[in-house]
Design an enzyme around this catalytic site. Structure first.
Site, PDB file in Angstrom:
ATOM      1  N   GLU A 264       0.815  -1.212   0.000  1.00 31.45           N
ATOM      2  CA  GLU A 264       0.000   0.000   0.000  1.00 31.45           C
ATOM      3  C   GLU A 264       0.851   1.265   0.000  1.00 31.45           C
ATOM      4  O   GLU A 264       1.747   1.443   0.828  1.00 31.45           O
ATOM      5  CB  GLU A 264      -0.932  -0.011   1.211  1.00 31.45           C
ATOM      6  N   THR A 308      -6.230   2.650  -5.440  1.00 26.36           N
ATOM      7  CA  THR A 308      -5.950   1.236  -5.152  1.00 26.36           C
ATOM      8  C   THR A 308      -6.762   0.306  -6.049  1.00 26.36           C
ATOM      9  O   THR A 308      -6.247  -0.689  -6.563  1.00 26.36           O
ATOM     10  CB  THR A 308      -6.248   0.927  -3.678  1.00 26.36           C
ATOM     11  N   HIS A 425      -0.648   3.449   4.828  1.00 22.45           N
ATOM     12  CA  HIS A 425      -1.690   4.213   4.131  1.00 22.45           C
ATOM     13  C   HIS A 425      -1.769   5.618   4.718  1.00 22.45           C
ATOM     14  O   HIS A 425      -1.680   5.804   5.921  1.00 22.45           O
ATOM     15  CB  HIS A 425      -3.043   3.510   4.277  1.00 22.45           C
ATOM     16  N   ASP A 484       0.995   0.017  -5.158  1.00 22.44           N
ATOM     17  CA  ASP A 484      -0.219   0.323  -5.924  1.00 22.44           C
ATOM     18  C   ASP A 484      -0.248   1.741  -6.472  1.00 22.44           C
ATOM     19  O   ASP A 484      -0.714   1.994  -7.572  1.00 22.44           O
ATOM     20  CB  ASP A 484      -1.473   0.045  -5.092  1.00 22.44           C
ATOM     21  N   HIS A 485       0.258   2.713  -5.696  1.00 23.84           N
ATOM     22  CA  HIS A 485       0.251   4.102  -6.140  1.00 23.84           C
ATOM     23  C   HIS A 485       1.146   4.912  -5.211  1.00 23.84           C
ATOM     24  O   HIS A 485       1.715   4.387  -4.257  1.00 23.84           O
ATOM     25  CB  HIS A 485      -1.166   4.683  -6.171  1.00 23.84           C
TER      26      HIS A 485
END
Length: 722
Positions: A264, A308, A425, A484-485
């Protein structure tokens, strides 16, 4: 005497149209709050969220019941108001029943397709009802009796239209305030819609239903106009764009388990980065440089608003996300997909599962994964989610890996699994008991915390890898890790510069673009590894993985190409139509030279022509992908040998029961790790320093009561209800 006069005034007010409407609004507001706090799990936290939750039924209820003030005929006005009141109560109550069964809300498609779920619900309807359900309905009976007995007298005077319009205007104003406060707490609440729970929590059941109806109508109109020939340009692109497998790597992982680990908000610059003399991710660093790891240093995320969910969609279907919103939440419940779980099931009899410590409705995963063909989805309901165990977006990573083992070891092999971590996150909060990694001291909290949560994630990965090795799964698995990003946005980068030792005066959009790199690693014992220089992105992950597993992606609709193929296309498209190549980065028409990051102020005619060709390709690729998604074009195309997924085949509420039942049915033919270990659990092989497990490790072995094994008759009834 004064008390009597007050009661008389109240009774007199209730016998006016405005008074009766006000009573209905008040009662329905109370009824909705009762549902919010009794039957729904909206997880409101903090003063603002709780205030919005309490406030949100008022505007839509006032707007809806204000309709009766425009009806001039007295008796019709009152009885119509009761009908509207009963209908809205029914909507609320049916959502309560549905939520108890599916932990989700009724969409328009669910309502219109009620016959598909009514049979299952009716079989367990008594079990779904509670004694307090009478409180949803009894007031309707009381109100009807009060009107019939003339305790509430029907006001025969027509209500002034201007006053009626004023009530409507007030309702609209209140809704605007509600929406504004919601945007403050949760920006882009309607444009991103990553969880239906959020829309209900911030805007209410009625608003969610109207919004869903609008989006459903919009999507259905686009789909209704689609024809099978709309797929022709997509298939033409696939033929032109296909990259054949690299002979050196094709099939090297055939028959292996696949373990995908979602990192994440993890950016590539964290690899090998040191903060105050300490490696942020020492384990990932060692894995990245391992001789058995293919590590891609120029791998970019390509997500849009779906973030996500966009990453998951690209990684597992090879199709881009949407230009606005999320495929998962907007189209995922109904679209046809040809995703990794179903491809592997039909090309190697793989069992598939997702492990994620957040609620299943987040990003609409509980519906999308069924359309992907996932056999199992172990969401937060399968884990110990006591307050100390979770952060903002779910179960802490060390606990996720540890508590997943009791399910992982029961999966029939080969399996395809995905672990979605969440501790790293935004805004990256981490209690001090979970680690002593130093925090930065900038004026940006997210930047200050980012390295500590990344370090925690790194530790959790090392613990999980240690388990995989001692349990024996490591030797028979290919492990894929991806970010993911971005974790830190462009606005955060200003504070990040001091940590990176960069000068803000020389920082440009080019530098922001380069920070969109995320890790992509493929690790397998015996794999010929090495740091890979080629450019690529998340759209390329599925073709790469399939070719390693010995499955040619030639006949599938996938917009990426195998990163290891000599024919791999190294033009990496971003969702906003910008792009990067090995030599140039193009942002809103501005060309940057990758060698030194400088802007190409006077590009040659040749370069201009080449950039135009790349831009045309990027635009075409994204446009075709949007067409596939928005028109649901894959319903018109089934690759040879592929069987379309039927989401009704999957039930995520009884996953553990299903695992055990299959294992018992197979007996000596069971291929699960548990069976191979002589029907002995391997949970004891997992070692962790998680403080939550220091004194009590029962959550590693115990299944939550709601998911525990049931008697055969009970299990059958539950499956029937689905």
């Amino acid at each position: 005497m004064s008390h009597y006069l007050k009661l008389t005034k109240i009774k007199s007010f209730l016998s006016t149209r405005l008074g009766f409407m006000s009573l209905l609004v008040f009662l329905f507001w109370l009824k909705t709050l009762f549902g919010y706090f009794t039957d729904f799990n909206l997880a409101a936290s903090g003063f603002l969220q709780i205030a919005i939750l309490i406030f949100n039924p008022v505007a839509t209820t006032l707007l809806l019941f204000g309709i009766i003030l425009y009806v001039r005929q007295p008796h019709l006005s009152y009885w119509l108001s009761l009908i509207i009141y009963a209908a809205n109560t029914a909507l609320l109550y049916f959502n309560v029943i549905y939520y108890r069964q599916f932990t989700d809300y009724m969409t328009i498609n669910t309502i219109l397709g009620y016959s598909k779920v009514s049979a299952g619900l009716s079989k367990s309807s008594l079990a779904l009802m509670n004694w307090h359900d009478a409180l949803y309905w009894i007031d309707i009976i009381v109100l009807a009796l009060l009107i019939l007995t003339k305790v509430i007298k029907i006001d025969k005077h027509a209500f002034n239209r201007r006053w009626a319009f004023s009530i409507t205007s007030l309702a609209v104003l209140l809704f605007g305030i509600n929406l504004g406060l919601s945007e403050i707490s949760r920006p882009q609440i309607l444009s991103r819609t990553f969880d239906r729970n959020y829309i209900v929590k911030y805007l209410g059941i009625d608003t969610f239903t109207v919004y869903d109806a609008f989006k459903t109508t919009q999507n259905n109109q686009v789909r209704a106009q689609a024809e099978s020939y709309d797929l022709d340009p997509v298939l033409d692109f696939m033929k032109e764009h296909y990259a054949a497998p690299n002979a050196e790597y094709a099939g090297v992982a055939k028959g292996k388990n696949v373990i995908v680990i979602h990192l994440e908000s993890f950016q590539q610059f964290l690899i090998d980065f040191k903060f105050e003399g300490r490696e942020v991710t020492p384990f990932l660093n060692s894995l990245y440089h391992d001789q058995n790891t293919l590590g891609f240093e120029n791998f970019f995320h390509q997500v849009g608003q779906g973030k996500t969910s966009d990453a998951e969609n690209m990684m597992e279907t090879g199709v881009y996300g949407l230009p606005q919103g999320s495929v998962f939440t907007t189209l995922g419940s109904d679209n046809t997909f040809q995703a990794a779980p179903s491809i592997l099931k039909q090309n190697g009899d793989y069992t598939s599962a997702v492990f994620h410590g957040n609620v299943g409705t987040f990003w609409n995963r509980n519906n999308v994964y069924k359309n992907f063909g996932y056999n199992y989805f172990f969401d937060s309901s399968y884990f110990n989610t006591d307050p100390d165990n979770v952060l903002q977006y779910g179960l802490k990573d060390k606990l996720l890996f540890g508590e997943s083992i009791k399910y992982l070891e029961q999966l029939q092999q080969p399996f395809y699994t995905k672990f979605i971590t969440v501790t790293n996150h935004f805004p990256f909060p981490l209690p001090e008991k979970d680690g002593d990694f130093p925090r930065a001291t900038t004026d940006n909290t997210a930047v200050n915390n980012y390295f500590a949560t990344a370090h925690y994630l790194d530790q959790s990965l090392e613990e999980f890898f240690n388990y995989l090795k001692v349990s024996g799964l490591y030797d028979n698995s290919m492990i894929v890790l991806y970010g993911d990003h971005y974790g830190l946005s462009n606005s955060d980068n200003k504070a990040l510069l001091s940590v990176l030792g960069r000068d803000p005066e020389t920082w440009t959009d080019y530098d922001n673009a380069q920070l969109q790199r995320v890790p992509y690693m493929i690790h397998m014992n015996g794999l010929k590894g090495g740091i890979q220089k080629q450019y690529g992105g998340e759209i390329d992950a599925l073709p790469t993985m399939l070719h390693l597993l010995g499955i040619d992606n030639k006949n599938y609709v996938q917009f990426g190409t195998d990163l290891l193929s000599p024919q791999h296309d190294q033009v990496v498209a971003f969702r906003n139509h910008n792009f990067v190549t090995p030599d140039y980065t193009v942002l809103d028409g501005t060309i940057y030279n990758n060698q030194d990051g400088t802007e190409v102020t006077e590009p040659t005619a040749k370069l201009q022509k080449q950039v135009a060709v790349w831009q045309k390709q990027v635009n075409r690729e994204l446009s075709l992908s949007d067409s596939v998604n928005e028109k649901n074009l894959l319903r018109f195309y089934t690759p040879q040998g592929f069987k379309p997924v039927n989401p009704a085949d999957y039930n995520y509420l009884t996953g553990y029961q299903q695992l055990v039942d299959i294992q018992n049915k197979l007996g000596a033919n069971s291929t699960s790790l548990f069976s191979q270990n002589g029907d002995q659990s391997t949970v004891g092989l997992f070692k962790t320093d998680a403080p939550e497990l220091a004194d009590d490790q029962s959550s590693l072995t115990e299944v939550p009561k709601s998911k525990a094994l049931k008697k055969e008759s009970d299990a059958t009834a539950t499956n029937d209800a689905e």
